[in-house]
Design a protein around this motif. Structure first.
Motif: not given
Lengths: 249, 249
Positions: B195-212
């Protein structure tokens, strides 16, 4: 035994406070003051210490450097300038190692803000400590010199070791294979692997790329969610298109 | 190549000046400022720099952390607090060794005086840099954190270690951002972020994963090709479906 920080004729109470803060950050608590210019206690010291009050409260005042280091077997005179004194010169790193190796108490002398230690002060020390600094711009203030010495000393403390946040272990190979298989299927349907004689190489490149991150089980699950979303979106969009076409036809 | 010191949303001009002084003491000259609270230039910076004017004069200002580190392959987020981010945590000593061994440019991020780096800032970095500090009294100010990092870096400078010729250096941050942006767009259209309130967290999780992974430029290009293929396949399939529907209708 923790070393003693000796501020020789410090001028500003504020700088005494900052030095205390620098010390406590790295676990040093014993400060000694030799003839502080504005007396002691000094009302300007507390606010600058940002909570390192225990260091200031315990600080002892002496009339001479000799008195201040009377119980110390190893005395280091901190100076950034070369002096005509024939004594060994060490870096903070080397000094820290020596202090940890010595069973006796050590002291670090720091001079007044403006002028640094006098030759007579340096004469009391067995060793000169010099921070290797930019030869074209040497401008360390008192608290900075103290913090570098305290920081180096703290490295040798077992307690000072950083508690490293454990990284999640990489996912078992079969989980990784599952993710790679899912992506391969999607890419095959997307005609990504083309021409045919490049298929094996392309798949190997992708596999290498996806093996590199050492993603955890959780991270692999997230990636599979991403792939399913991208796949699902396609399906849903085709469905929507079909429905829309059916309506309009 | 000397590392870049990035001050993220610094509050006081005085502290920017002190950081410049800390840097130049150990031979670092490239400062970047991300959205300094009181604008730039700041009249309070100069006096606090104690002569390190060259650092302030050359300082560049950016609107975002991503822009400030766009040309850097290795980004370290300096923070004293533990965060729920699964990234490697290193000491200034280890970071300095890594920076000297890397042929690409590195950047050290430092947060605002009061609050430190935000989680989003940390998410941009591959590695967290933490100064091992007294667990009962952690009170490093901005300039002190900068001086410890610069000091550790300067130690390796004299040695001028040869580069370890890594197989594939990590891509510059802007290339990584491009890839993450492409995936974000696709996932938004796929309604992955819900849902919308999870957008920022989800994007951050993805970013962390792809930066690794520390993917190289070539690897990032490959991944972008994969994403384009998945995206294009969808378009093509919709087209094909439309054509087929048109035929059958």
């Amino acid at each position: 035994m923790n070393p003693v920080i000796v501020l020789v004729r410090p001028q500003l109470g504020e700088n005494i406070g900052k030095a205390a803060r620098a010390m406590l950050n790295f676990g040093l608590t014993e400060m000694r003051l030799v003839s502080p210019r504005d007396g002691w206690p000094n009302p300007n010291a507390g606010p600058a210490a940002s909570g390192a009050d225990i260091v200031l409260e315990r600080a002892q005042v002496f009339d001479s450097v000799a008195d201040a280091v009377a119980d110390c077997a190893h005395v280091y005179a901190t100076t950034v300038r070369k002096r005509g004194v024939t004594k060994p010169v060490v870096t903070p790193e080397v000094a820290a190692r020596e202090v940890h190796a010595a069973p006796e108490r050590s002291a670090f002398l720091f001079g007044p803000e403006r002028s640094g230690l006098e030759t007579e002060d340096v004469a009391l020390a067995r060793t000169i400590l010099t921070v290797p600094i930019n030869p074209e711009f040497g401008s360390l203030n008192l608290a900075q010199a103290v913090i570098l010495v305290a920081y180096e000393w703290s490295k040798g403390q077992a307690l000072a070791q950083p508690s490293l946040t454990p990284i999640d272990p990489p996912a078992p190979q079969e989980e990784l294979e599952g993710m790679i298989g899912q992506l391969d299927d999607m890419l095959e349907r997307a005609n990504f692997f083309f021409p045919p004689d490049r298929v094996a190489t392309s798949k190997r490149t992708l596999r290498t790329l996806l093996t590199k991150p050492a993603w955890s089980s959780q991270e692999v699950r997230t990636m599979r969610g991403v792939l399913s979303a991208l796949n699902g979106a396609k399906e849903r969009r085709v469905e929507a298109q079909r429905a829309s076409n059916a309506e309009s036809s």
